[in-house]
Structure formats: C-alpha cells, structure tokens
Design an enzyme around this catalytic site. Sequence first.
Site: not given
Length: 325
Positions: A33, A75
């Site tokens: 991740h 992100h």
Amino acid sequence: MKQIYALFFLFLFFGCKPETKLTNMKNKIVIAHRGASGYLPEHTMEAKVMAHAMNPDYIEQDLVLSKDDVPVVIHDIYLDDVTDVTEKFPERQREDKRFYVIDFTFDELQRLNVTERFDPKTGKQIYPNRFPKGKGSFKLHSFQQEIELIQGLNASTGKNIGIYPEIKNPEFHHQNEKDIAKITLNILSEYGYKTKNDKCMFQCFDAKELERARKELKSNLFLVQLIEFPEETKQLKHFATYADGLGPWYKQILDKKEGTRWQFTTLVEEAHKLGLKVHPYTFRSDQLDEFYSFEEMMQVLLFEADVDGGFTDFPDKMVQYLTKQ
Ligand code: CA
C-alpha cells in the site's frame, strides 16, 4: 549439452519458486500500500524499491494529473500534507488554503521535497513512529517512472511483481477537463498491461468511472471497485457487471466480536458468490484499533473472513505471515 541441462534444471528450480510461494500463501495476495509506506515516506521511489525487495504480489500507485497532464504518483489531489510546497510556492495557495497538484507542471512538482505524511494544520506527522518528518531527500515521480522502476527490478531480480494503480478523484479531473482514466489506461497499454493475464489491477472509488473504463474505454484489465460507505455494499450485483474485484474498508467486513470470535457481515460471501475477489484496505501494524495484534488482524481477515488479499503498509509482515501458513 551438460550446460544446457544445468540451465534447464536451474530454470525449473527458479521457475517453480513463485508457484511454490503461491501455494504456501493459499493464493492470497499482498499489495504494498503506497509502497513500503510503514518504513519510508509513502509513494516515494525509495518506498517502492523497499517494497519490491519484500516480495509482495503487487505494488500500489495512486495517481493525480499535473497541470501538463503527467500522472503523478501521490495519494491526494493536494500537495501540502506530504511536501514542502508551502515554503517553495507560497503564492500558489488557493482560497481554501490548499495547494493542488493540478496547479503545477511536472517540472515544478519535481522541485518539491516529499516527506512523511503530516497534518498541514498542526504540522504533526500522522504516524509518529514512522520515518521522521522532514528528514531525508525524497521527490515526486511520474507513473511511467514508477512502472519502469518496477519492470526494471523485475528484470534484474527475476521476479514478476505487479502494479495496482488507482486513479484518484476522476470527477475532479473531469471538472478540470482532464481524463485521468483514459490517460492512465493508455500508459498501461504502452507498458504491456492490457488484459487480466497481465500483472496489473486497476482500481477506483468512483463506480461510474470504473464502469466507464470497462464499457466506454474498453479496458480488458482486472478492475477493482473500491468502496467506502455502507450503502455501497448494496450495489455488489451492479459492480459485478463490470468489475472483477472489490476493495472495501476492512471494517465493512467485521460485524461484532462474540467472546473471542469475530462475526462477519455478509460482504465477502456475497462478493465471492458474484465472482468478485475481495482485497480490503488497510493492514497497518501501527494502527490496530479493534485488534490486539497485527497477527490477529491478519488471521481474522485473511483466514476467518477469507478475503483474497489485502493492502498493507507493512508488506514484509504480511508476506512473512502468509508464508508461515
Ligand atoms: Ca489507494
């Protein structure tokens, strides 16, 4: 001739290795991740290299377009919680006090230093025990640069680690006359990621846009519908008309704990009946919440709830756990 046999056996030995690993891991996949983000600032090349060395099945990329349409691995549509943009370009702040990736060219973005994620209001880093904020020298990079890094490392190590890109906020991109889905899918295709057999999973929270990727943009990739809100769990049948997988928040899988046993919602079972793989987010050993250990979290979700893999900031720990099973 002997040499050829030796090479053949070497090939068999090493060629079988990934399969052995798969069997051991019961086909559950580990997704790094934002890279090995538990150890290095998220989405930096350094975090991706470290992740690659930890042998996950996939490494994740979040994507936002720059002013000049370069997909940047970051992100959020904002810059001010992972970079020093407030010092380098104070005049670019918008009225809402934020700094947007889309307001900068790729060249300008490269002048920023990336740091461990922090709260822009207080300046405090989000995960206090991770890489110290403001230390080191890290930069932003493009999606193409990261694909070349991962494909290069695959070539030099003999591994076949996949990519797991997410297009962020496509609606916001459309409002700014940018088609992030189209741009990303074209790049994937150029780098050889075209079908479900290629080691790439394409994810998005926006259901309309993911459906568009399948139906209008004709993508043949493995598509993963990310979900966040309880009402979305009622739309699984619709998701299954275009998606291959589901990426829920892990809490959507948990119901309640009775004694020492967790009870689960019907989400995983229903998704599996529809043929959808389930990859929940996010396994963090430094944010356990309802679990008493990371081991328990992995045991409960990966085996008792029987999901098909998971997004983790600590890919080494999940790989090690699955290899022991
Ligand atoms: Ca993501």
